[in-house]
Write an enzyme that holds these catalytic residues in place. Structure first.
Site, PDB file in Angstrom:
ATOM      1  N   HIS A 136      51.960  51.823   2.220  1.00 50.91           N
ATOM      2  CA  HIS A 136      52.056  53.279   2.264  1.00 50.91           C
ATOM      3  C   HIS A 136      53.360  53.681   2.959  1.00 50.91           C
ATOM      4  O   HIS A 136      53.893  52.913   3.771  1.00 50.91           O
ATOM      5  CB  HIS A 136      50.838  53.833   3.022  1.00 50.91           C
ATOM      6  CG  HIS A 136      50.753  55.316   3.080  1.00 50.91           C
ATOM      7  ND1 HIS A 136      51.345  56.045   4.093  1.00 50.91           N
ATOM      8  CD2 HIS A 136      50.145  56.214   2.280  1.00 50.91           C
ATOM      9  CE1 HIS A 136      51.101  57.328   3.909  1.00 50.91           C
ATOM     10  NE2 HIS A 136      50.383  57.465   2.808  1.00 50.91           N
ATOM     11  N   ARG A 165      53.933  55.401   5.468  1.00 47.23           N
ATOM     12  CA  ARG A 165      53.842  55.352   6.928  1.00 47.23           C
ATOM     13  C   ARG A 165      54.020  53.938   7.468  1.00 47.23           C
ATOM     14  O   ARG A 165      54.217  53.753   8.677  1.00 47.23           O
ATOM     15  CB  ARG A 165      52.481  55.878   7.383  1.00 47.23           C
ATOM     16  CG  ARG A 165      52.365  57.368   7.467  1.00 47.23           C
ATOM     17  CD  ARG A 165      52.895  57.936   8.787  1.00 47.23           C
ATOM     18  NE  ARG A 165      52.050  57.584   9.912  1.00 47.23           N
ATOM     19  CZ  ARG A 165      52.498  57.141  11.070  1.00 47.23           C
ATOM     20  NH1 ARG A 165      53.800  56.964  11.263  1.00 47.23           N
ATOM     21  NH2 ARG A 165      51.692  56.856  12.065  1.00 47.23           N
ATOM     22  N   LYS A 166      53.950  52.939   6.590  1.00 48.13           N
ATOM     23  CA  LYS A 166      54.095  51.564   7.040  1.00 48.13           C
ATOM     24  C   LYS A 166      55.564  51.160   7.021  1.00 48.13           C
ATOM     25  O   LYS A 166      56.387  51.773   6.343  1.00 48.13           O
ATOM     26  CB  LYS A 166      53.270  50.634   6.148  1.00 48.13           C
ATOM     27  CG  LYS A 166      51.801  51.029   6.041  1.00 48.13           C
ATOM     28  CD  LYS A 166      51.142  51.168   7.394  1.00 48.13           C
ATOM     29  CE  LYS A 166      49.645  51.445   7.298  1.00 48.13           C
ATOM     30  NZ  LYS A 166      49.339  52.823   6.864  1.00 48.13           N
ATOM     31  N   ILE A 167      55.902  50.085   7.729  1.00 47.66           N
ATOM     32  CA  ILE A 167      57.325  49.740   7.856  1.00 47.66           C
ATOM     33  C   ILE A 167      57.844  49.000   6.632  1.00 47.66           C
ATOM     34  O   ILE A 167      59.053  48.866   6.451  1.00 47.66           O
ATOM     35  CB  ILE A 167      57.608  48.941   9.145  1.00 47.66           C
ATOM     36  CG1 ILE A 167      56.926  47.582   9.129  1.00 47.66           C
ATOM     37  CG2 ILE A 167      57.168  49.730  10.358  1.00 47.66           C
ATOM     38  CD1 ILE A 167      57.322  46.729  10.321  1.00 47.66           C
TER      39      ILE A 167
END
Length: 383
Positions: free
Chosen positions: A179, A181-183
């Site tokens: 997603h 929001r993930k790195i």
């Protein structure tokens, strides 16, 4: 003053070029890029097998199915997690049983899992919350003798380590999120990794409607072989467009984690000098990628010395300075979908009510971080 976001994906011309190449190839659905992404992700996480999916939620769903969780079973999960962790258990007809977490790490522990086990428990989902590695070995010591499968929800975990290896490497089965929001992001998307070839093979079939012949194999053949459907499957596929982005992102992962840890160290140093604030930190057994950098705000009535305002006040002060922060991780057992009488999780409820997530992303400049730290200092007393 320019706005400082809480999170911002790091995307550039390499991703644009990778997607363009896929578009020009004429193959945009699940195909060769997905297969390559699976191989390279498995190598990077020291996993035997990797199966790309449309999201981490669908990866968790598949993990429960292939691990043999059935309707009527109990699945122990942390309430201190995004709602999808609990939802996945419901998707297979199981009952999520909420366990409390460590007040320090925000993760399940062997003790909190043991307290939540029931005679019907067949699986436990542990989470590397915010990138902090869960103590998987200790929890497996409780569950393995009882034939309870431990599924690692590593949604936030890419780039974190556990006992010198990537998180998830010691799990029978794990689920990952890409997603924004993930790195490591593919826009949307997920991955299932497992040490078991039979679980991986079934997951590959189930993600594609349980077809006996994959779409890639049918496309490669001039005369498509007949397919059969031996069980009810799902449409949980990743596209080659997403995988192309993921391959670029994966190549950057070490650099991204190094920068995030550098920024996290800057926050930690500043927070350590302010009464009433505590920062998330590496546990003794591993290192975090700091997918989220959260701080705990002690109330003014705290015996250890309170901060000058409560969590909501600090969020407002940051917003007034053009800084976007977020309340800490949700408590799923408080949500209308799951609220029930008698569920008391003191550590979960305290962390949910007293923590907030500070801006942290690869492009965050030193001057922007200094702005954030400046607001933190305004509300507290320097030690």
């Amino acid at each position: 003053m320019s706005r400082i976001n809480v999170m911002q994906p790091w995307l550039g011309e390499e991703e644009v070029a990778a997607v363009t190449e896929v578009l020009r190839s004429g193959w945009v659905a699940q195909g060769p890029r997905v297969a390559e992404f699976e191989r390279r992700f498995a190598d990077s996480q020291q996993a035997a097998h990797a199966v790309a999916t449309s999201s981490c939620t669908t990866a968790l769903h598949l993990a429960l199915v292939v691990a043999g969780v059935t309707p009527g079973d109990d699945v122990v999960v942390p309430s201190f997690s995004f709602i999808a962790t609990a939802n996945a258990a419901v998707y297979v007809g199981a009952r999520p049983v909420f366990a409390d977490v460590s007040p320090v790490t925000g993760n399940l522990t062997a003790a909190t899992v043991r307290e939540a086990l029931t005679p019907r428990t067949t699986a436990v989902i542990v989470v590397d919350q915010g990138g902090v590695p869960v103590d998987l070995d200790a929890i497996r010591e409780v569950c393995d003798p009882l034939d309870i499968v431990v599924i690692e929800d590593a949604a936030c975990g890419a780039g974190s380590t556990y006992r010198g290896r990537p998180v998830g490497a010691g799990a029978e089965i794990a689920a990952w999120s890409f997603h924004p929001r993930k790195i490591l992001t593919t826009g949307e998307g997920g991955m299932l990794t497992t040490s078991r070839e039979d679980w991986a093979a079934r997951a590959r079939t189930l993600r594609e409607h349980a077809m006996s012949v994959s779409a890639a194999d049918r496309h490669a053949s001039l005369v498509s072989p007949p397919e059969s459907y031996d069980e009810v499957g799902f449409n949980f596929r990743m596209t080659d467009l997403q995988a192309a982005v993921g391959l670029v992102q994966l190549s950057r992962l070490p650099e991204v984690v190094a920068r995030r840890r550098e920024l996290a160290a800057g926050y930690a140093k500043a927070v350590a000098e302010i009464d009433g604030l505590r920062a998330v930190a590496d546990p003794a057994w591993g290192t975090s990628n700091f997918q989220s950098f959260w701080i705990e705000v002690a109330s003014t009535g705290s015996t250890t010395g309170g901060y000058g305002m409560d969590r909501e006040g600090l969020l407002s002060a940051l917003a007034e300075a053009g800084i976007s922060a977020r309340r800490g991780i949700m408590a799923a057992h408080r949500q209308p979908a799951y609220v029930s009488e008698g569920v008391v999780l003191p550590a979960t409820e305290h962390l949910t009510d007293s923590t907030l997530i500070l801006p942290l992303f690869h492009q965050l400049s030193d001057s922007e971080q200094a702005r954030v730290i400046g607001v933190l200092r305004q509300g507290g007393v320097r030690r």
